[in-house]
Design a protein around this motif. Structure first.
Motif, PDB file in Angstrom:
ATOM      1  N   GLY B  15     -32.491  18.887 -15.890  1.00 26.15           N
ATOM      2  CA  GLY B  15     -33.133  17.912 -15.004  1.00 26.15           C
ATOM      3  C   GLY B  15     -34.646  18.004 -15.104  1.00 26.15           C
ATOM      4  N   VAL B  18     -39.646  16.582 -10.754  1.00 28.61           N
ATOM      5  CA  VAL B  18     -40.749  17.487 -10.420  1.00 28.61           C
ATOM      6  C   VAL B  18     -40.262  18.923 -10.312  1.00 28.61           C
ATOM      7  N   GLY B  20     -37.512  20.388 -11.826  1.00 21.88           N
ATOM      8  CA  GLY B  20     -37.180  20.930 -13.140  1.00 21.88           C
ATOM      9  C   GLY B  20     -38.421  21.175 -13.984  1.00 21.88           C
ATOM     10  N   LEU B  37     -34.117  19.979 -20.278  1.00 19.84           N
ATOM     11  CA  LEU B  37     -33.312  18.837 -20.704  1.00 19.84           C
ATOM     12  C   LEU B  37     -33.296  17.777 -19.615  1.00 19.84           C
ATOM     13  N   ALA B  41     -35.597   9.718 -18.511  1.00 16.32           N
ATOM     14  CA  ALA B  41     -37.041   9.887 -18.722  1.00 16.32           C
ATOM     15  C   ALA B  41     -37.570  10.924 -17.734  1.00 16.32           C
ATOM     16  N   SER B  50     -41.624   8.649  -5.565  1.00 18.15           N
ATOM     17  CA  SER B  50     -41.996   9.420  -4.394  1.00 18.15           C
ATOM     18  C   SER B  50     -43.359   9.042  -3.862  1.00 18.15           C
ATOM     19  N   CYS B  53     -46.260  13.320  -0.671  1.00 24.23           N
ATOM     20  CA  CYS B  53     -47.148  13.938   0.305  1.00 24.23           C
ATOM     21  C   CYS B  53     -46.769  15.414   0.407  1.00 24.23           C
ATOM     22  N   THR B 174     -31.564  13.397 -23.039  1.00 25.63           N
ATOM     23  CA  THR B 174     -30.603  14.407 -23.487  1.00 25.63           C
ATOM     24  C   THR B 174     -29.779  14.905 -22.296  1.00 25.63           C
ATOM     25  N   ALA B 205     -31.007  19.092 -11.179  1.00 18.81           N
ATOM     26  CA  ALA B 205     -30.640  17.708 -11.486  1.00 18.81           C
ATOM     27  C   ALA B 205     -30.530  16.857 -10.228  1.00 18.81           C
ATOM     28  N   GLY B 206     -31.304  17.205  -9.200  1.00 19.76           N
ATOM     29  CA  GLY B 206     -31.338  16.384  -7.986  1.00 19.76           C
ATOM     30  C   GLY B 206     -29.937  16.113  -7.471  1.00 19.76           C
ATOM     31  N   ALA B 227     -32.990   6.313  -0.888  1.00 19.54           N
ATOM     32  CA  ALA B 227     -34.335   6.198  -0.324  1.00 19.54           C
ATOM     33  C   ALA B 227     -35.033   5.094  -1.096  1.00 19.54           C
ATOM     34  N   THR B 347     -37.897  15.929   0.582  1.00 15.21           N
ATOM     35  CA  THR B 347     -39.249  16.496   0.622  1.00 15.21           C
ATOM     36  C   THR B 347     -39.432  17.534  -0.482  1.00 15.21           C
ATOM     37  N   PHE B 349     -41.104  17.380  -3.346  1.00 13.64           N
ATOM     38  CA  PHE B 349     -42.421  17.523  -3.970  1.00 13.64           C
ATOM     39  C   PHE B 349     -43.158  18.698  -3.359  1.00 13.64           C
ATOM     40  N   THR B 350     -43.155  18.722  -2.043  1.00 13.43           N
ATOM     41  CA  THR B 350     -43.873  19.779  -1.326  1.00 13.43           C
ATOM     42  C   THR B 350     -43.482  21.159  -1.834  1.00 13.43           C
TER      43      THR B 350
HETATM   44  C1  LIG Z   1     -39.902   6.736  -1.124  1.00 14.00           C
HETATM   45  C2  LIG Z   1     -39.896   8.230  -1.232  1.00 14.00           C
HETATM   46  C3  LIG Z   1     -40.888   8.969  -0.619  1.00 14.00           C
HETATM   47  C4  LIG Z   1     -40.916  10.352  -0.747  1.00 14.00           C
HETATM   48  N1  LIG Z   1     -41.940  11.027  -0.178  1.00 14.00           N
HETATM   49  C5  LIG Z   1     -42.018  12.374  -0.322  1.00 14.00           C
HETATM   50  C6  LIG Z   1     -43.108  13.078   0.206  1.00 14.00           C
HETATM   51  O1  LIG Z   1     -44.010  12.484   0.796  1.00 14.00           O
HETATM   52  N2  LIG Z   1     -43.157  14.417   0.039  1.00 14.00           N
HETATM   53  C7  LIG Z   1     -42.178  15.081  -0.626  1.00 14.00           C
HETATM   54  O2  LIG Z   1     -42.270  16.301  -0.749  1.00 14.00           O
HETATM   55  N3  LIG Z   1     -41.130  14.436  -1.142  1.00 14.00           N
HETATM   56  C8  LIG Z   1     -41.028  13.098  -1.007  1.00 14.00           C
HETATM   57  N4  LIG Z   1     -39.960  12.420  -1.516  1.00 14.00           N
HETATM   58  C9  LIG Z   1     -38.870  13.179  -2.112  1.00 14.00           C
HETATM   59  C10 LIG Z   1     -39.226  13.749  -3.468  1.00 14.00           C
HETATM   60  O3  LIG Z   1     -39.627  12.716  -4.323  1.00 14.00           O
HETATM   61  C11 LIG Z   1     -38.018  14.463  -4.036  1.00 14.00           C
HETATM   62  O4  LIG Z   1     -37.582  15.404  -3.130  1.00 14.00           O
HETATM   63  C12 LIG Z   1     -38.321  15.174  -5.345  1.00 14.00           C
HETATM   64  O5  LIG Z   1     -38.909  14.286  -6.266  1.00 14.00           O
HETATM   65  C13 LIG Z   1     -37.049  15.766  -5.912  1.00 14.00           C
HETATM   66  O6  LIG Z   1     -37.283  16.174  -7.231  1.00 14.00           O
HETATM   67  P1  LIG Z   1     -36.079  16.660  -8.143  1.00 14.00           P
HETATM   68  O7  LIG Z   1     -36.711  17.139  -9.408  1.00 14.00           O
HETATM   69  O8  LIG Z   1     -35.194  17.560  -7.405  1.00 14.00           O
HETATM   70  O9  LIG Z   1     -35.186  15.362  -8.378  1.00 14.00           O
HETATM   71  P2  LIG Z   1     -35.207  14.204  -9.457  1.00 14.00           P
HETATM   72  O10 LIG Z   1     -36.552  13.620  -9.622  1.00 14.00           O
HETATM   73  O11 LIG Z   1     -34.090  13.297  -9.102  1.00 14.00           O
HETATM   74  O12 LIG Z   1     -34.887  14.943 -10.812  1.00 14.00           O
HETATM   75  C14 LIG Z   1     -33.587  15.232 -11.227  1.00 14.00           C
HETATM   76  C15 LIG Z   1     -33.498  14.871 -12.688  1.00 14.00           C
HETATM   77  O13 LIG Z   1     -32.277  15.337 -13.215  1.00 14.00           O
HETATM   78  C16 LIG Z   1     -31.880  14.442 -14.214  1.00 14.00           C
HETATM   79  N5  LIG Z   1     -30.464  14.659 -14.485  1.00 14.00           N
HETATM   80  C17 LIG Z   1     -29.407  14.283 -13.749  1.00 14.00           C
HETATM   81  N6  LIG Z   1     -28.254  14.642 -14.336  1.00 14.00           N
HETATM   82  C18 LIG Z   1     -28.600  15.265 -15.488  1.00 14.00           C
HETATM   83  C19 LIG Z   1     -27.849  15.835 -16.547  1.00 14.00           C
HETATM   84  N7  LIG Z   1     -26.516  15.850 -16.517  1.00 14.00           N
HETATM   85  N8  LIG Z   1     -28.517  16.363 -17.608  1.00 14.00           N
HETATM   86  C20 LIG Z   1     -29.895  16.350 -17.654  1.00 14.00           C
HETATM   87  N9  LIG Z   1     -30.632  15.813 -16.646  1.00 14.00           N
HETATM   88  C21 LIG Z   1     -29.995  15.280 -15.587  1.00 14.00           C
HETATM   89  C22 LIG Z   1     -32.187  13.111 -13.613  1.00 14.00           C
HETATM   90  O14 LIG Z   1     -32.265  12.117 -14.609  1.00 14.00           O
HETATM   91  C23 LIG Z   1     -33.512  13.376 -12.925  1.00 14.00           C
HETATM   92  O15 LIG Z   1     -34.616  13.036 -13.724  1.00 14.00           O
HETATM   93  C24 LIG Z   1     -39.897  11.037  -1.433  1.00 14.00           C
HETATM   94  C25 LIG Z   1     -38.898  10.288  -2.041  1.00 14.00           C
HETATM   95  C26 LIG Z   1     -38.898   8.903  -1.963  1.00 14.00           C
HETATM   96  C27 LIG Z   1     -37.841   8.114  -2.655  1.00 14.00           C
END
Ligand SMILES: Cc1cc2nc3c(=O)[nH]c(=O)nc-3n(C[C@H](O)[C@H](O)[C@H](O)COP(=O)(O)OP(=O)(O)OC[C@H]3O[C@@H](n4cnc5c(N)ncnc54)[C@H](O)[C@@H]3O)c2cc1C
Ligand SMILES: Cc1cc2nc3c(=O)[nH]c(=O)nc-3n(C[C@H](O)[C@H](O)[C@H](O)COP(=O)(O)OP(=O)(O)OC[C@H]3O[C@@H](n4cnc5c(N)ncnc54)[C@H](O)[C@@H]3O)c2cc1C
Lengths: 473, 384
Positions: B15, B18, B20, B37, B41, B50, B53, B174, B205-206, B227, B347, B349-350
């Motif tokens: 994943g 942010v 990963g 991986l 994108a 996001s 913040c 990938t 992978a969120g 969201a 949340t 990003f924080t």
């Molecule tokens: C409108 C909005 C406002 C927000 N505001 C804030 C804020 O102010 N402050 C804050 O802290 N957070 C905020 N967030 C939340 C924050 O954006 C997320 O908590 C954070 O981006 C999560 O990151 P992540 O890497 O866990 O998830 P993701 O960005 O979802 O990354 C997971 C990645 O895994 C990949 N993936 C999935 N399955 C596979 C697989 N089988 N193999 C390889 N890759 C895979 C996906 O393609 C994806 O790119 C907000 C979100 C939204 C929508």
């Protein structure tokens, strides 16, 4: 905010040749029809209606055809909503729009998307200089507004549309400095007219018009750059080399130019059909991404949604009108109106034939996406957000893998036009940098709103959708 | 993209959001051979949607020491990477519409002050001094000066680029199809482009993390929650701070607003008034914002900022967050060879940079007293 909720059987989006034909056909089948267009006057591109009542174009056959199609729709009782911008649509169908400060929501049983084509720009050095305009914009200025785009005009690019623009200039008695076309007339052209002799007269007429503009003709030549400080002052061109790019060693400059009109072909407008999640495919001969339809009914893969004209693949006026009629009849049928017993087979046959001619013509003038490869690093690709080719290269070097990720990291395509202008060039640059076909580079997917919408209009139009069915306001 | 995948690594991060990207950068910096991986994108899922913040205000009193460090890590990263992702210490203002919410705000403020922070309760007039165009009918507001924002796209890009400098091998497009198992030990991943064996696999992978875990029959209690956000065209500077709704009882589900102006000049705004259903599998489709959401968001923005009533809306988007039963990340060791950093609860990003350090510690068998807070095994046996 004023707001109106309207209901109809068939909603036609676009009042060009395809949309007008669809609206008339659906109405003739007994359907209640609304037809929406962005522009202040119906007619679309090919049958565009001049603004001024004393325009010399009123006598032109295209304008007359448009006038008749519009009058026919009016006589049949098609409800026309002009200067109306659709900003959202939901399947089922609810269409959200606004018109001069009034919110409009339409509930329709079926929808015909006849949103037409738009130019398929390719960036080249100097393409953002003032005075460099698209060939289509030049035609619209002259034909619809009666405005002369410049005094010393060069018309350049490729495709039969350049002839049509020269024809417009000739009718307006505007002379041209030069006409620059990538292709040289050859055996393919002769073959085409041997198989479609009925189209020869039209072609010869266009050629006469081109002569009448007094343009110096450079065939087999391409643009290297538009030159100038504050605005375009000169155009550098060269004969094409083996690789299809202008051969810089044989380049020369056309001086004292104040307007360069450029056209490299058209692409389907697919924002509306994409929003409704219809299937799209990529075919360079059809202008890139187009909405997939059944050739007989013009149905898309979304129940109740039909597409006609350029939306279903670039083909020009004849296929547009014929496919529009087919779409209108079948959209009315899907809305519960009877299909006529006769005529569908012939319409279908004529449409296939018209598409075949268009496809052969398109093959004579292939879309030269690769000329973007010659773009200097400092030159802009996305002009809304000022993104240069160098910035795009840097994003790809950092791991951007498609148009979407380049957009995220550079903002290319995030501006007011949402990638309408830079999309085709960007897709090519990304694809060629990554060594994959343009179709795999992806495109800028539309979302709500299709075009920038005032908050109050959006809120008022959306509120109407919560009213019970059967209401009109 | 034509480079081939390595056959083996110390760490494979699944994943490229942010979380990963931050994890991969950290493990590589800490000397581990790291492969990242991403199915599509980098940063294209919720990370690229996001408002990013970074703050301590109204999150979780118990978590404050971690949040303080998490926010400080972002600030030092911005300094280290030469201000490459628009880090902006804008401060955060949370408006209060109902008198009964003042007590809730006061409780948050007291808790945060006890931890050494400096949030304040403001009158409408004071709030207007902090945010001049906020002229709508608010009852009061809280003000947390320490909150910052970053550009979410550029933040992921910067983490990725810095990670690559430290040796991360990163592959977009990938997807990981399944985890590979030897007895009870996770030994690698199978991707669309071949297998990689690794000492540690990190699930980042969120909302898709649960699905990847399920490939070996492992249940991870993370579900997707929709969201979304709206954006205006570019406007001259109008909103200076992050504007949020005071968190009332019930959290996100009971009403939620976030409004801010990006460095581009676009105003980003979203208001969720009523709980939304997230249909199963929605995270795999291309979605449109709900009509109700658009109306509520416009109404809230124009109520708070009446002078913005005539602006143009340009774009909307929908993404999916990963939600855990107790609204807290899952980060740490799940099973032999398998680590997780998912369950962002909106949340992420924080916390991303702190979690990256936590995961790198776990991979190197190092420990930190605070890491237990996110223990992913807390749900084992059905109870947190
Ligand atoms: C409108 C909005 C406002 C927000 N505001 C804030 C804020 O102010 N402050 C804050 O802290 N957070 C905020 N967030 C939340 C924050 O954006 C997320 O908590 C954070 O981006 C999560 O990151 P992540 O890497 O866990 O998830 P993701 O960005 O979802 O990354 C997971 C990645 O895994 C990949 N993936 C999935 N399955 C596979 C697989 N089988 N193999 C390889 N890759 C895979 C996906 O393609 C994806 O790119 C907000 C979100 C939204 C929508
Ligand atoms: C600039 C230009 C010039 C052209 N000149 C020629 C020519 O000289 N000869 C020739 O054969 N072909 C020409 N073409 C090709 C032309 O597209 C077709 O010949 C013909 O006009 C196609 O008919 P149509 O109905 O499919 O599309 P169009 O005529 O383009 O009509 C589409 C209509 O849909 C409207 N529309 C689009 N999206 C929306 C929306 N979301 N909401 C509301 N309304 C919408 C547009 O305003 C337009 O009026 C030209 C194309 C362009 C773009």
């Amino acid at each position: 905010m004023n707001a109106r909720l309207l209901t109809c059987d068939v909603l036609v989006v676009g009042a060009g040749p395809a949309g007008l034909a669809a609206a008339a056909a659906a109405r003739e089948s007994g359907a209640d029809v609304i037809c929406i267009d962005l522009f202040a006057r119906a007619g679309g591109q090919y049958t565009m209606q001049p603004a001024a009542s004393d325009s010399p174009f009123h006598a032109a056959p295209q304008v007359r055809q448009g006038r008749e199609a519009i009058a026919h729709c009016q006589a049949l009782g098609v409800r026309m909503l002009l200067e109306t911008e659709i900003f959202w649509a939901e399947p089922g169908f609810v269409i959200f729009a606004h018109q001069k400060g009034e919110a409009i929501t339409v509930r329709a049983k079926t929808v015909v998307a006849a949103t037409g084509g738009m130019e398929r720009p390719i960036p080249f050095e100097g393409w953002t200089l003032p005075g460099v305009i698209s060939a289509g914009a030049a035609q619209r200025l002259v034909k619809a507004n009666g405005t002369r785009p410049g005094q010393n005009i060069v018309l350049a690019g490729t495709g039969p549309f350049l002839f049509a623009v020269a024809d417009t200039f000739a009718k307006a008695e505007i002379s041209l400095r030069a006409y620059v076309e990538r292709q040289k007339p050859g055996i393919g052209t002769i073959d085409l007219f041997i198989s479609h002799p009925s189209r020869l007269g039209e072609a010869l007429g266009l050629l006469r018009s081109l002569r009448a503009t007094g343009a110096h003709r450079y065939t087999g030549h391409g643009i290297i750059a538009a030159l100038g400080k504050e605005r375009v002052e000169a155009v550098r061109i060269a004969p094409l080399g083996q690789n299809g790019l202008p051969d810089k060693s044989r380049a020369f400059t056309i001086d004292n130019v104040d307007c360069l009109c450029v056209g490299h072909g058209f692409q389907p407008v697919i924002d509306f059909t994409s929003l409704l999640k219809a299937a799209h495919r990529h075919d360079d001969a059809l202008g890139g991404w187009y909405c997939v339809t059944d050739a007989r009914t013009q149905a898309t893969d979304v129940a109740g949604l039909f597409a006609a004209g350029e939306t279903a693949g670039i083909g020009g006026f004849r296929p547009a009108r014929l496919s529009g009629r087919l779409a209108g009849l079948h959209a009315a049928q899907a809305a519960g109106r009877p299909l006529p017993h006769f005529g569908i087979d012939k319409l279908h046959r004529d449409m296939i034939q018209a598409r075949a001619f268009a496809a052969r013509l398109a093959r004579l003038f292939p879309f030269p996406a690769h000329i973007a490869d010659a773009l200097p690093d400092h030159e802009l690709v996305c002009r809304c957000e000022d993104v240069s080719r160098a910035q795009i290269k840097a994003a790809i070097a950092d791991g951007a893998s498609d148009v979407f990720s380049v957009k995220m990291w550079t903002r290319a395509g995030m501006g007011p036009c949402q990638g309408r202008v830079c999309g085709s060039g960007l897709a090519h640059l990304v694809a060629s940098a990554l060594g994959k076909p343009a179709a795999e580079a992806g495109y800028n997917r539309p979302h709500m709103p299709l075009r920038p919408v005032p908050l109050a209009a959006a809120e008022a139009a959306l509120a109407l959708a919560d009213l019970p069915h059967g209401v009109e306001t | 993209m034509s480079e081939s995948l390595p056959k083996a690594a110390d760490v494979v991060v699944v994943g490229g959001g942010v979380v990963g990207a931050a994890v991969a950068r950290q493990t590589a910096k800490d000397g581990l051979k790291t492969v990242l991986l991403e199915a599509k994108a980098f940063g294209g899922a919720v990370s690229g949607a996001s408002l990013a913040c970074l703050g301590t205000h109204m999150h979780n009193i118990e978590e404050l020491p971690i949040l303080l460090e998490a926010c400080a890590l972002w600030q030092s990263l911005s300094e280290e990477l030469g201000d490459s992702f628009e880090y902006n210490r804008s401060g955060q203002l949370r408006f209060i519409l109902k008198p009964e919410d003042v007590a809730i705000a006061e409780r948050w403020i007291a808790g945060e002050r006890a931890a050494g922070l400096a949030p304040e309760l403001l009158s409408p007039k004071e709030a207007q001094e902090v945010e001049p165009l906020l002229t709508g009918p608010i009852h009061a507001a809280t003000w947390a000066p320490d909150s910052a924002t970053v550009n979410p796209f550029l933040a992921v890009r910067a983490l990725l680029a810095d990670g690559k400098r430290a040796g991360v091998m990163a592959f977009a497009e990938t997807p990981v199809e399944r985890l590979l198992l030897d007895g009870d030990r996770i030994t690698g991943v199978r991707t669309s482009r071949g297998d990689i064996s690794a000492g540690h696999i990190v699930l980042a992978a969120g909302p898709w993390s649960a699905r990847v875990a399920r490939s070996i029959g492992l249940t991870v209690p993370i579900v997707a929650r929709q969201a979304q956000c709206l954006a205006s065209v570019r406007l001259p500077p109008s909103i200076r701070r992050v504007i949020g709704a005071c968190e009332s009882a019930g959290g996100v589900e009971s009403g939620y607003t976030q409004i801010q102006q990006a460095a581009s000049g676009q105003i980003l705004f979203n208001t969720v008034m009523a709980p939304q259903q997230t249909p199963a599998g929605a995270e795999d489709r291309i979605n449109e914002v709900p009509r109700r959401f658009v109306r509520d968001s416009i109404a809230m923005l124009t109520t708070l900022f009446p002078s913005l009533a005539n602006i143009l809306m340009l774009r909307s988007w929908v993404r999916f967050e990963g939600v855990t039963p107790d609204d807290r990340f899952m980060a740490g060791r799940l099973q032999d060879g398998l680590l997780i950093a998912a369950g962002d609860n909106g949340t992420g990003f924080t916390r991303a940079l702190f979690l990256a350090q936590l995961i790198s510690r776990a991979a190197r068998a190092a420990t930190d007293a605070r890491d237990g807070f996110y223990n992913p095994l807390r749900f084992a046996g059905g109870k947190p």
